[in-house]
Design a protein around this motif. Structure first.
Motif, PDB file in Angstrom:
ATOM      1  N   ILE A 182       0.695  -1.258   0.126  1.00 41.37           N
ATOM      2  CA  ILE A 182       0.000   0.068  -0.154  1.00 41.37           C
ATOM      3  C   ILE A 182       0.877   1.503  -0.037  1.00 41.37           C
ATOM      4  CG2 ILE A 182      -1.593   1.200   1.452  1.00 41.37           C
ATOM      5  CD1 ILE A 182      -2.974  -1.422   2.056  1.00 41.37           C
ATOM      6  N   PHE A 183       1.896   1.303   0.829  1.00 42.16           N
ATOM      7  CA  PHE A 183       2.742   2.437   1.040  1.00 42.16           C
ATOM      8  C   PHE A 183       3.489   2.557  -0.502  1.00 42.16           C
ATOM      9  CE2 PHE A 183       6.935   4.112   1.847  1.00 42.16           C
ATOM     10  CZ  PHE A 183       6.763   5.438   2.541  1.00 42.16           C
ATOM     11  N   LEU A 184       4.173   1.503  -0.847  1.00 43.27           N
ATOM     12  CA  LEU A 184       4.597   1.654  -2.456  1.00 43.27           C
ATOM     13  C   LEU A 184       3.873   2.154  -3.402  1.00 43.27           C
ATOM     14  CD1 LEU A 184       7.043  -1.433  -1.962  1.00 43.27           C
ATOM     15  CD2 LEU A 184       7.827   0.837  -1.983  1.00 43.27           C
ATOM     16  N   ARG A 185       2.798   1.504  -3.557  1.00 41.84           N
ATOM     17  CA  ARG A 185       1.779   2.054  -4.690  1.00 41.84           C
ATOM     18  C   ARG A 185       1.415   3.315  -4.353  1.00 41.84           C
ATOM     19  NH1 ARG A 185       0.090  -2.583  -7.740  1.00 41.84           N
ATOM     20  NH2 ARG A 185       0.663  -4.493  -6.785  1.00 41.84           N
ATOM     21  N   HIS A 186       1.306   3.711  -3.210  1.00 42.74           N
ATOM     22  CA  HIS A 186       0.748   5.190  -3.110  1.00 42.74           C
ATOM     23  C   HIS A 186       1.706   6.095  -3.483  1.00 42.74           C
ATOM     24  CE1 HIS A 186      -1.102   8.440  -1.013  1.00 42.74           C
ATOM     25  NE2 HIS A 186       0.094   8.837  -0.324  1.00 42.74           N
ATOM     26  N   HIS A 187       2.862   5.754  -3.366  1.00 36.09           N
ATOM     27  CA  HIS A 187       4.108   6.843  -3.843  1.00 36.09           C
ATOM     28  C   HIS A 187       4.368   6.466  -5.444  1.00 36.09           C
ATOM     29  CE1 HIS A 187       4.272   7.121   0.453  1.00 36.09           C
ATOM     30  NE2 HIS A 187       4.725   8.474   0.293  1.00 36.09           N
ATOM     31  N   LEU A 188       3.861   5.773  -6.010  1.00 37.05           N
ATOM     32  CA  LEU A 188       4.098   5.391  -7.495  1.00 37.05           C
ATOM     33  C   LEU A 188       3.120   6.513  -8.614  1.00 37.05           C
ATOM     34  CD1 LEU A 188       4.365   1.580  -7.686  1.00 37.05           C
ATOM     35  CD2 LEU A 188       6.109   3.208  -8.018  1.00 37.05           C
ATOM     36  N   ASP A 189       3.815   6.633  -9.499  1.00 36.33           N
ATOM     37  CA  ASP A 189       3.023   7.653 -10.573  1.00 36.33           C
ATOM     38  C   ASP A 189       2.239   6.634 -10.923  1.00 36.33           C
ATOM     39  OD1 ASP A 189       3.123   7.879 -13.677  1.00 36.33           O
ATOM     40  OD2 ASP A 189       3.240   9.753 -12.668  1.00 36.33           O
ATOM     41  N   ASP A 190       0.859   7.052 -11.517  1.00 42.67           N
ATOM     42  CA  ASP A 190      -0.165   6.153 -12.104  1.00 42.67           C
ATOM     43  C   ASP A 190       0.150   5.352 -12.989  1.00 42.67           C
ATOM     44  OD1 ASP A 190      -1.840   7.668 -10.168  1.00 42.67           O
ATOM     45  OD2 ASP A 190      -2.700   8.963 -11.433  1.00 42.67           O
ATOM     46  N   GLY A 191       0.889   5.828 -13.970  1.00 41.48           N
ATOM     47  CA  GLY A 191       1.518   5.048 -15.093  1.00 41.48           C
ATOM     48  C   GLY A 191       2.299   3.732 -14.619  1.00 41.48           C
ATOM     49  N   LEU A 192       3.306   4.054 -13.405  1.00 39.54           N
ATOM     50  CA  LEU A 192       3.777   2.863 -12.948  1.00 39.54           C
ATOM     51  C   LEU A 192       2.902   1.823 -12.178  1.00 39.54           C
ATOM     52  CD1 LEU A 192       7.081   4.538 -11.777  1.00 39.54           C
ATOM     53  CD2 LEU A 192       7.039   3.133 -13.591  1.00 39.54           C
ATOM     54  N   LYS A 193       1.939   2.583 -11.585  1.00 34.75           N
ATOM     55  CA  LYS A 193       0.990   1.640 -10.911  1.00 34.75           C
ATOM     56  C   LYS A 193       0.296   0.721 -11.707  1.00 34.75           C
ATOM     57  CE  LYS A 193      -0.388   4.991  -7.033  1.00 34.75           C
ATOM     58  NZ  LYS A 193      -1.463   5.680  -6.863  1.00 34.75           N
ATOM     59  N   MET A 194       0.002   0.998 -12.897  1.00 34.56           N
ATOM     60  CA  MET A 194      -0.833   0.111 -14.027  1.00 34.56           C
ATOM     61  C   MET A 194       0.383  -0.654 -14.341  1.00 34.56           C
ATOM     62  SD  MET A 194      -3.810   1.053 -13.809  1.00 34.56           S
ATOM     63  CE  MET A 194      -4.272   0.033 -15.100  1.00 34.56           C
ATOM     64  N   GLU A 195       1.485  -0.390 -14.707  1.00 35.34           N
ATOM     65  CA  GLU A 195       2.572  -1.416 -15.108  1.00 35.34           C
ATOM     66  C   GLU A 195       2.832  -2.362 -14.233  1.00 35.34           C
ATOM     67  OE1 GLU A 195       7.243  -1.067 -16.937  1.00 35.34           O
ATOM     68  OE2 GLU A 195       5.992   0.926 -16.929  1.00 35.34           O
ATOM     69  N   TYR A 196       3.022  -2.119 -13.012  1.00 40.70           N
ATOM     70  CA  TYR A 196       3.275  -3.035 -11.938  1.00 40.70           C
ATOM     71  C   TYR A 196       2.152  -3.476 -11.037  1.00 40.70           C
ATOM     72  CZ  TYR A 196       8.106  -1.653 -12.908  1.00 40.70           C
ATOM     73  OH  TYR A 196       9.225  -1.626 -13.389  1.00 40.70           O
TER      74      TYR A 196
END
Length: 168
Positions: A23-37
């Motif tokens: 949750i912490f890592l995904r919260h700090h990711l760019d939206d594009g990276l969230k989708m990629e990972y």
């Protein structure tokens, strides 16, 4: 947050800690990276994928940051604020890459880049023995007004009256 172990290989973190880390890592990711990972379910896998993707940036950022630091000169900026902003941006990049810039380094950089016409000022600052880089303190208004009165500058100063014109 006590979740550092969750991104280490072969860790024994609980499922709850792994979920918190994700949750912490995904919260700090760019939206594009969230989708990629999106398919990464383990924080170790997500962390290692991001590390593989971005770790090479140090090789790109470090030489440019060192070049910028070497060529940073106070006289190249319109204001101290612009100079400070550039200096702290470069220092952040250097710290990201593992180079440590101390307060002494910052002061030395600033003093040695004074324009030649300000050498006396440079010497005065060096003799004062500053050790830290601090923000400029706000002027104490009471002391400011007392100092103004002490120099004979009355309230009519700067209101368009010429010399010898008295207040009525």
């Amino acid at each position: 947050m006590g979740l550092a172990d969750t991104i280490k290989d072969k860790n024994q973190a609980s499922n709850q800690d792994r979920a918190k880390a994700m949750i912490f890592l995904r919260h700090h990711l760019d939206d594009g990276l969230k989708m990629e990972y999106l398919t990464a379910k383990d924080p170790v896998i997500l962390w290692n994928n991001l590390k593989d993707r971005y770790d090479h940036l140090k090789m790109v950022v470090l030489p440019q940051a060192r070049y910028d630091w070497t060529h940073l000169r106070l006289q190249d900026f319109k204001s101290i604020s612009e100079y400070n902003s550039a200096m702290f941006r470069i220092i952040s990049q250097l710290k990201l890459c593992g180079d440590n810039i101390t307060d002494y380094d910052m002061l030395e950089k600033t003093f040695t880049t004074f324009h030649a016409s300000n050498m006396l000022l440079q010497q005065q600052y060096l003799e004062m023995g500053f050790k830290n880089v601090l923000s400029i303190p706000e002027v104490n208004e009471t002391n400011f007004h007392q100092a103004k009165r002490g120099r004979g500058l009355g309230p009519s100063r700067g209101h368009g009256r010429g010399p010898g014109v008295k207040n009525s």
